[in-house]
Design a protein around this motif. Structure first.
Motif, PDB file in Angstrom:
ATOM      1  N   LEU A 124       0.964  -1.384   0.177  1.00  0.00           N
ATOM      2  CA  LEU A 124       0.642  -0.074   0.385  1.00  0.00           C
ATOM      3  C   LEU A 124       0.869   1.369  -0.345  1.00  0.00           C
ATOM      4  O   LEU A 124       0.465   2.594  -0.473  1.00  0.00           O
ATOM      5  CB  LEU A 124      -1.210  -0.121   1.234  1.00  0.00           C
ATOM      6  N   GLU A 125       2.014   1.373   0.980  1.00  0.00           N
ATOM      7  CA  GLU A 125       2.205   2.547   0.935  1.00  0.00           C
ATOM      8  C   GLU A 125       3.775   3.230   0.152  1.00  0.00           C
ATOM      9  O   GLU A 125       3.608   3.586  -1.051  1.00  0.00           O
ATOM     10  CB  GLU A 125       3.775   2.476   2.199  1.00  0.00           C
TER      11      GLU A 125
ATOM     12  N   ALA B  81       0.402   3.633  -2.463  1.00  0.00           N
ATOM     13  CA  ALA B  81       0.418   4.897  -2.596  1.00  0.00           C
ATOM     14  C   ALA B  81       1.005   6.282  -2.733  1.00  0.00           C
ATOM     15  O   ALA B  81      -0.015   7.301  -3.619  1.00  0.00           O
ATOM     16  CB  ALA B  81      -0.072   5.613  -0.482  1.00  0.00           C
TER      17      ALA B  81
ATOM     18  N   GLN C 238      -0.531   9.158  -5.146  1.00  0.00           N
ATOM     19  CA  GLN C 238       0.113  10.605  -4.889  1.00  0.00           C
ATOM     20  C   GLN C 238       0.605  11.504  -6.447  1.00  0.00           C
ATOM     21  O   GLN C 238      -0.240  12.918  -6.452  1.00  0.00           O
ATOM     22  CB  GLN C 238       0.455  10.948  -3.578  1.00  0.00           C
TER      23      GLN C 238
ATOM     24  N   LYS D 280      -8.341  -0.787   5.201  1.00  0.00           N
ATOM     25  CA  LYS D 280      -7.636  -0.666   4.144  1.00  0.00           C
ATOM     26  C   LYS D 280      -8.108  -0.473   3.193  1.00  0.00           C
ATOM     27  O   LYS D 280      -7.600  -0.378   2.245  1.00  0.00           O
ATOM     28  CB  LYS D 280      -6.592  -1.999   5.502  1.00  0.00           C
TER      29      LYS D 280
ATOM     30  N   VAL E 100      -9.117   2.001   1.196  1.00  0.00           N
ATOM     31  CA  VAL E 100      -7.754   2.956   0.943  1.00  0.00           C
ATOM     32  C   VAL E 100      -7.044   2.101  -0.607  1.00  0.00           C
ATOM     33  O   VAL E 100      -6.519   2.931  -1.765  1.00  0.00           O
ATOM     34  CB  VAL E 100      -6.660   3.027   1.708  1.00  0.00           C
TER      35      VAL E 100
ATOM     36  N   LEU F  30      -6.522   3.588  -4.809  1.00  0.00           N
ATOM     37  CA  LEU F  30      -5.017   4.194  -4.976  1.00  0.00           C
ATOM     38  C   LEU F  30      -5.607   3.526  -6.520  1.00  0.00           C
ATOM     39  O   LEU F  30      -4.421   3.732  -6.978  1.00  0.00           O
ATOM     40  CB  LEU F  30      -4.268   3.825  -4.294  1.00  0.00           C
TER      41      LEU F  30
ATOM     42  N   HIS G 193      -4.300  13.376   0.700  1.00  0.00           N
ATOM     43  CA  HIS G 193      -3.235  13.325   0.100  1.00  0.00           C
ATOM     44  C   HIS G 193      -3.075  11.817  -0.866  1.00  0.00           C
ATOM     45  O   HIS G 193      -2.066  11.806  -1.338  1.00  0.00           O
ATOM     46  CB  HIS G 193      -2.540  12.609   1.298  1.00  0.00           C
ATOM     47  N   LEU G 194      -4.402  11.039  -1.217  1.00  0.00           N
ATOM     48  CA  LEU G 194      -3.401   9.747  -1.405  1.00  0.00           C
ATOM     49  C   LEU G 194      -4.967   9.768  -2.976  1.00  0.00           C
ATOM     50  O   LEU G 194      -4.234   8.854  -3.769  1.00  0.00           O
ATOM     51  CB  LEU G 194      -4.752   8.659  -0.741  1.00  0.00           C
TER      52      LEU G 194
END
Lengths: 369, 65, 256
Positions: free
Chosen positions: A53-54, A57, A61, A276, A279, A283, A310-311
């Motif tokens: 995810l990070e 992301a 972004q 989660k 999100v 994304l 932010h995403l």
């Protein structure tokens, strides 16, 4: 041609074996591609991709800022009627529910419009239940005409119409159509929509396309997450968005990711979508369709929404009431369509957006220069 | 005396580098001279004696990328 | 954001366009081109003199203050490159050397292996070594370890004006090199030079595209502007990225 032809191609698609075949490398590959195809999108929706995810992301972004800058466009929903002939088992306006049914007069609509626009909102989303009897075309056209005096942009989220009816609304000043399929799975669709015009799956499925044909500048679609198997449901939402985008070049496509809030009503969705996964979907869609708007309503709480800035989110409702006549009249509120969980005022939402380093946009469109 | 000058055989009466350069008639200011794989500065050309079979490279800077 | 210049050896270059002396219709143009482009480093080559005709001394066209970058063109082995480098230094051309070893006459691809060997020796010898290579990340790391002052990957084969054909590979070098990355060869248009700088190259070396333009003096100026624009864009982007980096909490940390 209809989006249904695209859907049909996945009738026998084995989603679980596809997801099982997804590797970490495959996920990473999707992050570096400029153009993602349907299977790349599905890869990003896989459970495996949830472990990255990070990384996803960061790309999301970057893409969002690339296409939208650091902006969040604001709008407010305006419920003018809760009369409804449908029996949707998840909805507060369900025909079978014994609730106070109301329909605003044009004068009342004007009061609401004044109340909303006085808070700075310039994009309005007009909503009704599904009742041609309570809210016929003439009434809708009158309402739009009234709202045009107060708002730069008027969108509608009402029952599906014929193309020529959409044309009338478009000519009256409506520039956006929001219409959710709710669930793309035909079997479940039939199960959760017990009665009413809404039982017609195809009529609803093709409505966004009729809106695009009618010339709406903006078409916003979505699946009500929780009703059907969530990954395939959101996958079809993405494909539907791309279908419309490919076919109607002058229409801007946006999606919403409405999901059931656990605090809401008695309905317990069979496929609840946790934060989660929610999100992850947002994304994944951003990577799949970098130019598309992503609308996040007050179904999401303030904490989620502030982070979604932010995403990839591009559009927020703010200072919301989901009751008929909820803005001007503070007492005697009717039953809301759904419970909102971000109850902040317009000012509070604006200040949250600003303090996150983004610009709140009240108006990004005018019909004439 | 037979020398290898820039890879070619050359017969000369010169006994020093300076004489050789004069004999060939070269402008000297940009000339880079290698004698038996040693670079010889201009001030040493007169003192550098030539012997049969010596290798002399006469180089200069040219345009290049 | 201020550009503090590019430091190579003991010299700081405030102009990030490096030029070459090859292929000019007349060498008289070179000083004018250097003036309009502002280029502070220019390549020269070393050749056996032509005894049949008068050889022009290229060095006389290069003003004081412009750093000479002799190349080892013509060398086919590390040893030949080392020899040329030493001759150039003896001849008063300073410590800079562009190692160019080419064994392929068809595409003029640099021989990375020989170039690495020459770099190892010359860096130990105290040269400021700028090896011209095919962009290859592991090789770049070896060159770095061998003491190269910069890496000079090619954008496209010499003189082709095809631009940044090797862009993704150069991007890897930029992302991972501890030493400056100077894009050399293949850049045919100012837009390509700007693109190279925008992606984070530390400098570009342009010869053919300037020398063979109808008006090399004007083209030198054009390239200079492009390099400045690209550099400025890169720095502007870097400022944006640092904002993200300062927000040290991860984007999805709120889900934990």
């Amino acid at each position: 041609m209809s989006f249904y032809n695209t859907l049909e191609q996945f009738d026998h698609f084995d989603f679980s074996s596809f997801f099982n075949s997804v590797s970490d490398d495959r996920v990473r590959d999707c992050l570096t591609k400029e153009y993602l195809n349907a299977y790349d999108f599905l890869t990003l929706l896989s459970p495996k991709a949830g472990n990255h995810l990070e990384m996803i992301a960061k790309v999301a972004q970057k893409k969002t800022i690339q296409y939208f800058g650091k902006t969040i466009q604001l709008f407010a929903p305006l419920y003018i009627s809760n009369y409804c002939t449908n029996k949707c088992i998840y909805c507060g306006f369900n025909h079978a529910n014994v609730i106070d049914r109301r329909k605003l007069t044009i004068e009342e609509i004007e009061k609401e419009a004044k109340a909303i626009s006085s808070r700075g909102i310039q994009h309005i989303l007009l909503l009704t239940g599904e009742s041609r009897q309570a809210t016929p075309m003439e009434y809708l056209l009158e309402a739009v005409k009234c709202l045009k005096h107060y708002f730069a942009s008027v969108s509608i989220e009402i029952f599906p119409l014929e193309c020529h009816e959409y044309v009338l609304l478009q000519q009256a000043g409506v520039d956006g159509l929001t219409l959710f399929q709710e669930v793309y799975d035909k079997v479940i669709y039939d199960k959760v929509h017990l009665a009413g015009k809404k039982k017609d799956y195809h009529y609803r499925l093709d409505a966004p396309e009729r809106g695009a044909m009618a010339g709406f500048r903006n078409v916003n679609i979505g699946a009500l997450l929780g009703l059907g198997e969530m990954r395939s449901e959101f996958f079809f939402t993405g494909l539907h968005a791309r279908y419309l985008d490919d076919k109607y070049l002058d229409t801007e496509v946006a999606v919403s990711l409405p999901r059931f809030n656990p605090a809401e009503c008695d309905f317990h969705p069979e496929f609840p979508v946790n934060d989660k996964t929610f999100v992850q979907f947002l994304l994944a869609f951003r990577l799949f369709f970098p130019r598309a708007g992503i609308t996040v309503s007050t179904r999401e709480n303030a904490y989620m929404r502030d982070h979604l800035i932010h995403l990839g989110a591009t559009r927020f409702s703010a200072g919301v009431s989901t009751s008929v006549g909820g803005y001007a009249q503070h007492q005697d509120q009717s039953t809301p369509q759904f419970e909102i969980t971000d109850g902040r005022s317009v000012e509070e939402v604006v200040s949250a957006i600003s303090s996150n380093g983004y610009q709140p946009v009240y108006k990004d469109w005018d019909r004439a220069i | 005396m037979l020398l290898r000058v820039n890879g070619d055989s050359q017969t000369t009466a010169a006994t020093t580098l300076e004489e050789l350069i004069q004999e060939i008639g070269l402008k000297t200011e940009s000339l880079v001279v290698e004698h038996n794989e040693h670079i010889i500065r201009q001030e040493l050309w007169a003192k550098t004696r030539l012997q049969d079979q010596d290798q002399v490279e006469l180089l200069s800077f040219v345009g290049g990328g | 954001m201020n550009d503090e210049g590019l430091r190579l050896g003991d010299t700081t270059f405030t102009n990030r366009l490096f030029t070459g002396t090859g292929k000019f219709a007349s060498n008289e143009i070179i000083p004018e081109m250097l003036e309009t482009s502002g280029s502070q480093m220019i390549t020269v080559a070393l050749r056996r003199i032509d005894m049949q005709s008068v050889t022009d001394n290229i060095l006389q066209y290069i003003p004081d203050g412009v750093t000479l970058l002799p190349n080892t063109s013509g060398a086919r082995t590390a040893e030949q490159a080392i020899r040329v480098a030493r001759i150039a230094r003896e001849a008063g051309c300073g410590k800079f050397i562009k190692i160019e070893v080419i064994t392929d006459a068809k595409y003029l691809m640099p021989d990375n292996h020989e170039t690495l060997r020459a770099t190892e020796t010359l860096a130990k010898d105290g040269f400021v070594v700028l090896p011209y290579v095919l962009p290859d990340l592991p090789l770049a790391k070896r060159l770095e370890n061998a003491g190269a002052a910069a890496i000079m990957p090619l954008g496209a084969p010499i003189g082709t004006n095809r631009g940044l054909e090797t862009k993704p590979l150069i991007a890897m070098l930029i992302e991972n090199s501890a030493v400056p990355v100077i894009v050399d060869a293949g850049i045919g248009f100012p837009s390509q030079a700007a693109a190279a700088m925008e992606m984070g190259a530390d400098a570009v070396l342009v010869n053919t595209a300037i020398a063979t333009a109808e008006d090399p003096v004007a083209m030198g100026h054009a390239f200079s502007l492009a390099v400045q624009a690209g550099r400025a864009a890169y720095l502007a982007e870097a400022a944006g990225q640092s904002v993200v980096a300062r927000a040290s909490s991860p984007l999805t940390g709120f889900l934990d």
